[in-house]
Enzyme design. Structure first.
Site, PDB file in Angstrom:
ATOM      1  N   LYS A   1      70.944   5.048  80.626  1.00 12.79           N
ATOM      2  CA  LYS A   1      71.164   3.662  81.038  1.00 12.79           C
ATOM      3  C   LYS A   1      72.632   3.338  81.044  1.00 12.79           C
ATOM      4  O   LYS A   1      73.300   3.666  80.060  1.00 12.79           O
ATOM      5  CB  LYS A   1      70.426   2.768  80.040  1.00 12.79           C
TER       6      LYS A   1
ATOM      7  N   LYS B   1      72.793   5.450  76.074  1.00  6.52           N
ATOM      8  CA  LYS B   1      73.033   4.081  76.543  1.00  6.52           C
ATOM      9  C   LYS B   1      74.518   3.784  76.443  1.00  6.52           C
ATOM     10  O   LYS B   1      75.115   3.915  75.375  1.00  6.52           O
ATOM     11  CB  LYS B   1      72.233   3.088  75.705  1.00  6.52           C
TER      12      LYS B   1
HETATM   13  C1  PBG Z   1      69.226  -4.890  74.587  1.00  8.24           C
HETATM   14  C2  PBG Z   1      69.201  -4.404  75.981  1.00  8.24           C
HETATM   15  C3  PBG Z   1      70.130  -4.598  77.015  1.00  8.24           C
HETATM   16  C4  PBG Z   1      69.541  -4.103  78.179  1.00  8.24           C
HETATM   17  C5  PBG Z   1      68.309  -3.588  77.813  1.00  8.24           C
HETATM   18  N1  PBG Z   1      68.121  -3.750  76.451  1.00  8.24           N
HETATM   19  C6  PBG Z   1      71.429  -5.272  77.061  1.00  8.24           C
HETATM   20  C7  PBG Z   1      72.545  -4.848  76.244  1.00  8.24           C
HETATM   21  O1  PBG Z   1      72.559  -3.784  75.627  1.00  8.24           O
HETATM   22  O2  PBG Z   1      73.488  -5.643  76.200  1.00  8.24           O
HETATM   23  C8  PBG Z   1      70.130  -4.145  79.549  1.00  8.24           C
HETATM   24  C9  PBG Z   1      69.149  -4.159  80.670  1.00  8.24           C
HETATM   25  C10 PBG Z   1      69.693  -4.570  81.980  1.00  8.24           C
HETATM   26  O3  PBG Z   1      70.906  -4.833  82.150  1.00  8.24           O
HETATM   27  O4  PBG Z   1      68.882  -4.672  82.913  1.00  8.24           O
HETATM   28  N2  PBG Z   1      70.041  -4.252  73.717  1.00  8.24           N
END
Ligand code: PBG
Length: 356
Positions: free
Chosen positions: A280, A227
């Site tokens: 992601k 991520k």
């Molecule tokens: C929570 C999380 C996030 C997303 C999924 N889980 C945001 C972040 O890390 O700030 C992003 C999902 C999206 O942008 O569709 N930590």
């Protein structure tokens, strides 16, 4: 590929007559033994040689359940996406399920936040109640839960945070304790899959141990293993009300420049017990989907994040892009890159479009 034997023949300037006469001789056929266009000439042939096929089984729909809304509240930066109360969640999940979507991924927005994210692991927390309800009403629907603390923390960071001179320091090991408690509480509520998205070190192993100790040997862990600290999460933070009040997430989410580090993260998470690994954001990171799938071969998920959704919706609303065609092309690209599962706000439309 072997060189054609008549390569010299191929290089002969067969159209030299045009240069001399200025006329095109339409009956001049090129001597081409390889004509890739042969296989593209009809829809039937194209279907016959198609390498990548999307299926309704590929999609996971993210849903936002909120303790603060009655009915549904639109997310301004994500047209078509809503914060839902428990009843509307059931409506939305039920409709998706009826269309053929197999799984939903739940995000919770609690009524109150604090510095310990106590709402995240509460037995009657917003996600825990929603999971119980969904599993009761739609037992065949696979229920996945995002395991993270940012929505439950008053400061919006994904872990226990100390502010020193305005700078946020997110503590790893203390955060993992709360994350484990949260994952176990989701499993207890009936979640089929827990999906930790916090990027703390060691949380997959700790969650696996916590789940096993509590008797949830079959609860699946889908790790947000790779991520990245991404600007493409902007609209999500509106939807989940989880933007950090100060600082950013760069001390825990990965730097966009790093691919080898992503492979190391995935390797660690697999060693610690991840069943599914996730990349992601999606579109800007397809190289990693490919490399991770090739190297590890585990079920690999990709998250088509909020920013990827919003930019296409915005362009489509201006008539600049064809939403449906672009979405299907994006989904095909995820699949072609190696993704087995695709988390997307378009999940329901995709399943419907595949039927049409
Ligand atoms: C929570 C999380 C996030 C997303 C999924 N889980 C945001 C972040 O890390 O700030 C992003 C999902 C999206 O942008 O569709 N930590």
């Amino acid at each position: 590929m072997t060189e054609p034997e008549n390569n010299a023949e191929l290089r002969k300037p067969r159209f030299s007559s045009f240069a001399k006469t200025g006329k095109i001789h339409y009956n001049t056929a090129m001597n081409l033994p390889r004509r890739p266009r042969r296989l593209r000439s009809t829809p039937q042939l194209r279907a016959l040689v198609r390498e990548t096929a999307l299926s309704a089984d590929d999609f996971i729909l993210p849903l936002f359940v909120s303790e603060k809304v009655k009915g549904r509240a639109p997310v301004a930066s994500m047209p078509g996406v809503f914060q839902l109360d428990e009843i509307e969640l059931l409506v939305e999940a039920g409709a998706a399920h009826a269309s053929g979507v197999r799984a939903v991924l739940l995000f919770g927005i609690p009524a109150t936040k604090d510095e310990h994210a106590s709402g995240a692991c509460a037995e009657d927390g917003v996600v825990q109640r929603a999971v119980r309800r969904l599993k009761r009403e739609l037992p065949q629907l696979i229920v996945m839960t995002d395991v993270c603390l940012c929505e439950y923390m008053s400061h919006g960071h994904c872990g226990v945070t100390e502010f020193r001179e305005g700078v946020a320091h997110v503590h790893n090991d203390e955060s993992v304790q709360i994350i484990v408690a949260t994952a176990v509480s989701h499993a207890r509520a009936g979640a089929d899959v827990v999906a930790p998205s916090d990027m703390m070190d060691g949380r997959i192993g700790a969650i696996r141990a916590g789940l096993d100790e509590a008797g949830f040997h079959d609860t699946i862990i889908m790790s947000y293993a790779a991520k990245f600290a991404s600007a493409f999460y902007g609209p999500f933070r509106d939807a989940a009300e989880s933007a950090p009040s100060a600082g950013d997430r760069r001390s825990y989410q990965m730097d966009a420049s790093n691919a080898r580090e992503a492979l190391r993260e995935v390797e660690l998470d697999i060693a610690e017990g991840a069943d599914i690994v996730l990349v992601k954001p999606g579109l800007p990171y397809l190289d990693l989907v490919w490399r991770i799938k090739e190297q590890f071969g585990l079920p690999t998920a990709v998250y088509n994040v909020s920013g990827e959704y919003s930019m296409l919706i915005a362009a489509a609303s201006k008539g600049w892009l064809d939403e449906r065609a672009c979405v299907m092309e994006m989904m095909t690209a995820f699949k072609r890159a190696g993704a087995d599962l695709i988390i997307t706000y378009w999940a329901r439309q995709c399943v419907e479009w595949l039927k049409a």
